[in-house]
Scaffold this active site. Structure first.
Site, PDB file in Angstrom:
ATOM      1  N   LYS A  11       0.893  -1.207   0.073  1.00 56.75           N
ATOM      2  CA  LYS A  11       0.109   0.152   0.001  1.00 56.75           C
ATOM      3  C   LYS A  11       0.770   1.219  -0.056  1.00 56.75           C
ATOM      4  O   LYS A  11       2.206   1.207   0.353  1.00 56.75           O
ATOM      5  CB  LYS A  11      -0.794  -0.024   1.193  1.00 56.75           C
ATOM      6  CG  LYS A  11      -1.893  -1.250   1.153  1.00 56.75           C
ATOM      7  CD  LYS A  11      -2.878  -1.209   2.305  1.00 56.75           C
ATOM      8  CE  LYS A  11      -3.815  -2.337   2.129  1.00 56.75           C
ATOM      9  NZ  LYS A  11      -4.991  -2.221   3.076  1.00 56.75           N
ATOM     10  N   TYR A  51     -12.326  -2.322  -4.077  1.00 54.19           N
ATOM     11  CA  TYR A  51     -12.935  -2.296  -2.736  1.00 54.19           C
ATOM     12  C   TYR A  51     -14.510  -2.254  -2.502  1.00 54.19           C
ATOM     13  O   TYR A  51     -14.994  -2.059  -1.583  1.00 54.19           O
ATOM     14  CB  TYR A  51     -12.388  -1.268  -1.815  1.00 54.19           C
ATOM     15  CG  TYR A  51     -10.618  -1.500  -1.304  1.00 54.19           C
ATOM     16  CD1 TYR A  51     -10.593  -2.654  -0.397  1.00 54.19           C
ATOM     17  CD2 TYR A  51      -9.676  -0.925  -1.603  1.00 54.19           C
ATOM     18  CE1 TYR A  51      -9.244  -2.787  -0.146  1.00 54.19           C
ATOM     19  CE2 TYR A  51      -8.486  -1.343  -1.459  1.00 54.19           C
ATOM     20  CZ  TYR A  51      -8.133  -1.994  -0.492  1.00 54.19           C
ATOM     21  OH  TYR A  51      -6.845  -2.537  -0.200  1.00 54.19           O
ATOM     22  N   PHE A  59     -15.669   3.363   6.666  1.00 50.97           N
ATOM     23  CA  PHE A  59     -14.270   3.718   6.224  1.00 50.97           C
ATOM     24  C   PHE A  59     -13.909   3.557   4.858  1.00 50.97           C
ATOM     25  O   PHE A  59     -12.912   3.976   4.324  1.00 50.97           O
ATOM     26  CB  PHE A  59     -13.134   2.735   7.155  1.00 50.97           C
ATOM     27  CG  PHE A  59     -13.310   1.425   6.828  1.00 50.97           C
ATOM     28  CD1 PHE A  59     -12.928   0.828   5.836  1.00 50.97           C
ATOM     29  CD2 PHE A  59     -13.898   0.525   7.708  1.00 50.97           C
ATOM     30  CE1 PHE A  59     -12.853  -0.527   5.377  1.00 50.97           C
ATOM     31  CE2 PHE A  59     -13.971  -0.807   7.363  1.00 50.97           C
ATOM     32  CZ  PHE A  59     -13.412  -1.379   6.416  1.00 50.97           C
ATOM     33  N   THR A  93      -5.441  -6.642  10.777  1.00 54.53           N
ATOM     34  CA  THR A  93      -5.671  -5.526  10.128  1.00 54.53           C
ATOM     35  C   THR A  93      -5.099  -4.137  10.944  1.00 54.53           C
ATOM     36  O   THR A  93      -4.530  -3.306  10.381  1.00 54.53           O
ATOM     37  CB  THR A  93      -7.416  -5.143   9.738  1.00 54.53           C
ATOM     38  OG1 THR A  93      -7.680  -6.511   9.483  1.00 54.53           O
ATOM     39  CG2 THR A  93      -7.360  -4.177   9.068  1.00 54.53           C
ATOM     40  N   ARG A 104       2.519  -6.338   9.251  1.00 51.43           N
ATOM     41  CA  ARG A 104       1.934  -5.148   9.554  1.00 51.43           C
ATOM     42  C   ARG A 104       2.352  -4.721  11.124  1.00 51.43           C
ATOM     43  O   ARG A 104       2.530  -3.433  11.318  1.00 51.43           O
ATOM     44  CB  ARG A 104       0.343  -5.491   9.587  1.00 51.43           C
ATOM     45  CG  ARG A 104      -0.318  -5.444   8.433  1.00 51.43           C
ATOM     46  CD  ARG A 104      -1.606  -5.786   8.287  1.00 51.43           C
ATOM     47  NE  ARG A 104      -2.477  -5.503   7.027  1.00 51.43           N
ATOM     48  CZ  ARG A 104      -3.799  -6.254   6.893  1.00 51.43           C
ATOM     49  NH1 ARG A 104      -4.224  -7.190   7.451  1.00 51.43           N
ATOM     50  NH2 ARG A 104      -4.158  -5.697   5.718  1.00 51.43           N
ATOM     51  N   ASN A 114      -2.118   0.338   6.523  1.00 45.66           N
ATOM     52  CA  ASN A 114      -1.680  -1.049   7.132  1.00 45.66           C
ATOM     53  C   ASN A 114      -0.809  -1.847   6.106  1.00 45.66           C
ATOM     54  O   ASN A 114      -0.645  -2.947   6.449  1.00 45.66           O
ATOM     55  CB  ASN A 114      -2.649  -1.802   7.701  1.00 45.66           C
ATOM     56  CG  ASN A 114      -3.730  -2.281   6.576  1.00 45.66           C
ATOM     57  OD1 ASN A 114      -3.506  -2.089   5.757  1.00 45.66           O
ATOM     58  ND2 ASN A 114      -4.793  -2.632   7.226  1.00 45.66           N
ATOM     59  N   GLU A 128      -9.277 -10.998  -7.527  1.00 48.02           N
ATOM     60  CA  GLU A 128      -8.422  -9.635  -7.193  1.00 48.02           C
ATOM     61  C   GLU A 128      -6.846  -9.680  -8.262  1.00 48.02           C
ATOM     62  O   GLU A 128      -6.377  -8.600  -8.747  1.00 48.02           O
ATOM     63  CB  GLU A 128      -7.837  -9.333  -5.658  1.00 48.02           C
ATOM     64  CG  GLU A 128      -8.998  -9.330  -5.051  1.00 48.02           C
ATOM     65  CD  GLU A 128      -8.924  -9.220  -3.264  1.00 48.02           C
ATOM     66  OE1 GLU A 128      -9.552  -9.171  -2.531  1.00 48.02           O
ATOM     67  OE2 GLU A 128      -7.645  -9.532  -2.910  1.00 48.02           O
TER      68      GLU A 128
END
Ligand code: IDP
Ligand code: MG
Length: 139
Positions: A11, A51, A59, A93, A104, A114, A128
């Protein structure tokens, strides 16, 4: 249909902090082999689509904004029991709850930023992976 592949993204917090190589090393040391890899950036429309399953969660807007804030690295990884094994490697998470030594726990900034994505099922790993890669791009 059980498969031995999973899908991950590094990310924007991970790429932005210069942790790309270190995190990929963790994956390789844990026995995953890279079957496809791409450094890219999500558009808002692509992040919303990726997503979409979270579109009703509070969120969602924050997640889409965050995931479009910088580059990501998309990868298809292979190992026995890949989905569950990879979720063990990345940890919970929320990095505050992630087990010591997980990716993480060591690299994530927050529950939102994260560090890594990991597919939660064989079916989603397939979906995905196809979001980023065509069949002929997989090794
Ligand atoms: P996962 O990535 O561990 O599978 P999910 O529940 O599928 O977690 O959530 C997808 C992503 O949405 C998380 O990785 C994280 O970036 C973000 N997220 C999840 N819960 C929250 C939250 O409570 N606040 C902000 N962002 C969140
Ligand atoms: Mg998830």
């Amino acid at each position: 249909m059980a498969t031995n592949r999973t899908f991950t993204m590094l990310k924007p917090d991970a790429t932005g902090a210069g942790n790309t190589g270190k995190i990929i090393d963790r994956m390789i040391e844990a026995g995953f082999s890279i079957k496809a890899m791409k450094w890219t950036q999500l558009s808002k429309a692509h992040a919303e689509a990726f997503y979409a399953v979270h579109s009703e969660r509070p969120f969602y807007g924050e997640l889409v904004e965050y995931m479009t804030s910088g580059p990501i690295v998309a990868m298809i990884l292979e190992k026995d029991d890949a989905v569950a094994s990879f979720r063990d490697l990345i940890g919970a998470t929320n990095p505050a709850e992630a087990a010591p030594g997980t990716i993480r726990a060591d690299f994530a900034e927050s529950i939102s930023a994260n560090a890594v994505h990991g597919s939660d099922s064989d079916e989603n790993a397939q979906i995905e992976g196809r979001f980023y890669f065509s069949e002929c791009e997989e090794a």
